[in-house]
Write an enzyme that holds these catalytic residues in place. Structure first.
Site, mmCIF file in Angstrom:
data_model
loop_
_atom_site.group_PDB
_atom_site.id
_atom_site.type_symbol
_atom_site.label_atom_id
_atom_site.label_comp_id
_atom_site.label_asym_id
_atom_site.label_seq_id
_atom_site.Cartn_x
_atom_site.Cartn_y
_atom_site.Cartn_z
ATOM 1 C CD GLU A 265 -0.166 6.550 1.265
ATOM 2 O OE1 GLU A 265 -0.211 7.302 0.521
ATOM 3 O OE2 GLU A 265 -1.516 6.082 1.621
ATOM 4 C CG ASP B 158 -3.471 7.734 -1.904
ATOM 5 O OD1 ASP B 158 -2.575 8.191 -2.329
ATOM 6 O OD2 ASP B 158 -4.339 7.186 -1.147
ATOM 7 C CG ASP C 127 -1.073 -2.528 3.217
ATOM 8 O OD1 ASP C 127 -1.277 -1.032 2.826
ATOM 9 O OD2 ASP C 127 -0.998 -2.771 2.223
#
Length: 241
Positions: A34, A36, A229
């Site tokens: 993932e 951003d 994480d």
């Protein structure tokens, strides 16, 4: 089998949203990564979570106030001594790195606080250049942006991010026309809740799931993926079930 998505890469051991974090996530056996994305002052899609550079670099101020050249001068090691000098990557560079791995990629558009006109078009163009549409999930907290992606003809799965508790969120997500919901982990209310969402045709990928106990619970409930994480920990828990 529930997929393990490395949240901003393996960010506990390498600076988030940087090449070292992505490489480590690959090495640790993540199924997806993932990231951003935002726009620099000169319109380049860059990979960074916060709307300012203060927390993760040695600079200050909004991302959008920096040109790509200015962002390149920053140290994005977030205080991790072993990674001093690591740079803010562009989306194109990140796709260059990850395309050969076969991993899936969740691209979160960070356009809830900053408007970033043209972000959707630039992200889709970068994906098209790498022929990655079938391996990408596009997500955002800005649900108007999800509708814009649909209007632009995006063929990738769209993921609806949200932070506030929603009653039967699968109903809203179905009306929105997306393929997945990405709720905070605390809002996933059991196996039955997951089955309701899946019966509506939605994938469920909670964030952020880090403890062994929470990971085991999500795997048991059968969610499609977890954002974590600690991909190495998640892999060990999943393999041990």
């Amino acid at each position: 089998m529930t997929e393990i998505w490395a949240h901003r890469g393996a960010r506990r051991e390498a600076p988030e949203n940087t090449v070292p974090a992505f490489e480590l996530a690959v090495a640790q056996g993540a199924d997806g990564i993932e990231i951003d994305v935002q726009l620099s002052a000169d319109g380049v899609v860059v990979v960074m979570h916060d709307e300012t550079v203060d927390r993760t670099t040695d600079g200050s101020g909004p991302v959008v106030a920096h040109t790509l050249a200015q962002l390149r001068k920053l140290d994005a090691s977030a205080g991790m001594a072993r990674h001093v000098g690591v740079k803010v990557p562009t989306l194109a560079e990140t796709l260059d790195l990850l395309a050969p791995t076969g991993l899936k990629l969740n691209i979160e558009l960070k356009n809830s606080e900053e408007d970033y006109p043209g972000l959707e078009e630039r992200v889709l163009a970068a994906m098209a250049a790498h022929d990655l549409a079938d391996r990408v999930v596009l997500s955002t907290f800005n649900h108007y942006s999800l509708k814009k992606l649909q209007t632009l003809g995006a063929t990738s799965e769209l993921g609806m991010l949200y932070t506030d508790p929603l009653y039967k969120p699968w109903r809203y997500a179905s009306r929105l026309g997306v393929g997945a919901i990405h709720p905070p982990a605390r809002f996933v209310l059991g196996a039955g809740w997951v089955r309701h969402a899946q019966a509506a045709g939605l994938a469920v990928r909670p964030w952020v799931v880090n403890s062994e106990r929470a990971l085991a619970r999500m795997f048991r409930w059968g969610v499609e993926g977890v954002f974590t994480d600690v991909p190495a920990v998640a892999r060990a828990v999943r393999d041990g079930q």
